[in-house]
Each structure stands twice: as C-alpha cells, then as structure tokens.
Write an enzyme that holds these catalytic residues in place. Structure first.
Site, PDB file in Angstrom:
ATOM      1  N   CYS A 290       0.697  -1.143   0.209  1.00 31.47           N
ATOM      2  CA  CYS A 290      -0.246  -0.195  -0.008  1.00 31.47           C
ATOM      3  C   CYS A 290       0.778   1.154  -0.091  1.00 31.47           C
ATOM      4  CB  CYS A 290      -0.993   0.221   1.239  1.00 31.47           C
ATOM      5  SG  CYS A 290      -0.047   0.100   2.656  1.00 31.47           S
ATOM      6  N   THR A 291       0.506   2.375   0.334  1.00 32.16           N
ATOM      7  CA  THR A 291       0.961   3.759   0.374  1.00 32.16           C
ATOM      8  C   THR A 291       2.414   3.525   1.237  1.00 32.16           C
ATOM      9  OG1 THR A 291      -1.023   4.645  -0.431  1.00 32.16           O
ATOM     10  CG2 THR A 291       0.979   6.083   0.402  1.00 32.16           C
TER      11      THR A 291
END
Length: 307
Positions: free
Chosen positions: A203-204
């Site tokens: 994810c980020t």
C-alpha cells in the site's frame, strides 16, 4: 555489484539534494500499539502542532497512531522528539519527502476507532505482525521472479481503485476495491489463486498492507508478506524498479514519482477523481468546476471540500 552501489549512491544524492532545496519536510508514520488515553492526549498533540506551525492530520486510535505532517525541518524534528518522549512511540519510524510548500492546508487531530478502517476486530498488529519484506529484498525477488525459496512472487495491491490507477507494481493483482473494508471478503474468495506462490501485499505507507497480511494469515494463507514501509519506502530505497506510474498521496501534491517528487497529476476539486496531465488538456477540465469524470453530472454541494 558496483552498478548497484552507484545506483544507491545516486538515489541518496538525489534525496539529499531534494532535502537541501525544499524548505518543507513531509512525514508519514504509524504504529500499532495500545493507546487508551487518546482523549487526554489529543489536546497535547493539538498544542504542540499549533506551537510549531505544522499542518496535516494525526489519527489517535485505541490501536495506535497514524500521522501525515508537513513543516520546516527544525519544527518537524522538535515534534518527533516530543512524540518519541512517550515510551510507546520511542521507536516510531518515519518516512520523509520534501516540497516547496506545506503539503497540507490545515491541522487536524482526530480520534478514530481504527488507524485504517477494516472492521476486523480480531486483527491486532500489536499482538504480532505478519512477516515483512524490505524494499531491497523485494526488488531482488522481482528481478528473479521468485523468492529465496524459489516460489513465484505475486504482488497484491490493497489500495482503492483510484489510487491504483495512478501507478502500481508491474503485473500486480488489483481487485478494484472502492474501500479497504471490501478487501477481506475479496481476498478470501480468491485464496485458491495463490497456491504455491508467495504473496506480497503493499500500500502507500504500510498500514493497509500490514492489516491485510495478518488477515490473510488468519484465513490460511501460508506464504504472505507485507512490503515494509509501503510504496513510499520502496521509492526511497530502490527507486521505481518494477513499478509503473506514480504513487497517490492524500495531500495537495496528489501523486509522487519514484524520486518522491510531486507530479502534474491532480485531483478534481468537485468529484475528487484523479485527473492525469493528459486529461487536464480536455475542454471538460475546468479548474474547480469540472473534469472529464464529472463533466455534465450534478455533484453534491459539499463535494468540493478538501483537506
């Protein structure tokens, strides 16, 4: 080996140059830890951020803390020293990028039920993390197509569909989820697709993929890792190898390239859709009025509000 060392040195040099040229440091950090005095601590976080002139968002939750903040180097360092004076956050790890102006427009300290909403109360990262893979190791796995045990490596994106559209790892599995609460059901339904393979969730910045990997372990996945520090840490340590596009971020910059520099991608002020530089050339894109995604459609009155 010499080529790899040179590349790493170039990456470090570029980061140092960016830090020297930009007056503002943008940090993201989180930690899963029992945090049962959020109401008491909220005014203290509000006060220190106001004193230092920081802007961004801090989430205080019973399962830990999550923060995205921007400000001059000295003020950021003072803030982090204050946070780490709390023994619970003494080992807080931080990811950094740099910008000419503060990446957030206001300062919010919120109390939430979860750091990132998943609605899976049995998932408690504080009780034990899923295995993680560091950026340099993942790059080596992707270079070879297999992990250290010789198993094929499959990347699974845990972000929302509009984030994935800005950029993601090559050949990633993307289930086009609209919100993270959809992930547990969809990954359970596709468990058979990953037999004999090693799964790396990402994810980020690491929060969603950490919860995702734990859930996958809980339902029977036997070879699953999270990408330590998420895409932003991967960019910081190895650049954009095996990644196409940019990384969506939840601040005015909208997206960062593999050098952690802002791009020309923007979000529509009205409908919040991501608008690429090419789409901005369309006559349907009018700043603060419409974009190709919402042109001609009636929008809610509050749709244009942004952080």
């Amino acid at each position: 080996m010499q080529e790899h060392t040179s590349s790493a040195a170039d990456q470090a040099g570029a980061a140092a140059a960016a830090a020297a040229a930009a007056p503002h440091v943008n940090i993201s950090a989180y930690k899963f830890i029992t945090f049962d005095d959020t109401e008491e601590m909220r005014p203290q976080y509000q006060a220190i951020c106001a004193e230092l002139g920081l802007k961004g968002t801090i989430l205080l939750t019973p399962e830990g803390i999550n923060m995205f903040l921007s400000g001059p180097r000295g003020q950021i360092d003072r803030y982090l020293a204050w946070v780490r004076s709390d023994a619970r956050f003494a080992d807080l790890e931080v990811k950094e990028s740099y910008s000419a102006e503060q990446s957030h427009k206001r300062m919010l300290v919120k109390i939430k039920k979860e750091i990132i909403t998943m609605r899976m109360p049995l998932i408690k990262p504080e009780d034990g993390r899923a295995p993680f893979v560091e950026a340099k190791t993942l790059k080596r796995w992707l270079d070879n197509g297999v992990d250290d045990a010789g198993k094929p490596v499959v990347m699974v994106d845990t972000r929302n569909d509009f984030e994935v559209d800005v950029g993601t790892f090559d050949n990633t599995v993307d289930y086009r989820i609209a919100k993270f609460t959809e992930f547990p059901e969809v990954i359970a339904a596709h468990q058979g697709d990953f037999a004999g393979k090693t799964v790396v969730t990402f994810c980020t910045g690491g929060i969603r993929c950490e919860k995702a990997a734990i859930h996958m372990q809980n339902i029977g996945y036997d070879s699953v890792y999270q990408l330590e520090g998420g895409i932003l840490k991967y960019f910081e340590e190895v650049g954009g190898a095996h990644y196409t596009g940019d990384c969506f971020v939840f601040d005015y910059r909208t997206a960062l390239d593999p050098q952690l520099q802002p791009t020309e991608t923007v979000q529509c002020f009205v409908c919040r859709a991501v608008v690429t530089p090419r789409q901005q050339l369309s006559p349907e894109y009018v700043y603060e009025v419409s974009c190709p995604h919402c042109h001609g459609k009636q929008q809610p009155a509050a749709a244009g509000q942004r952080e």
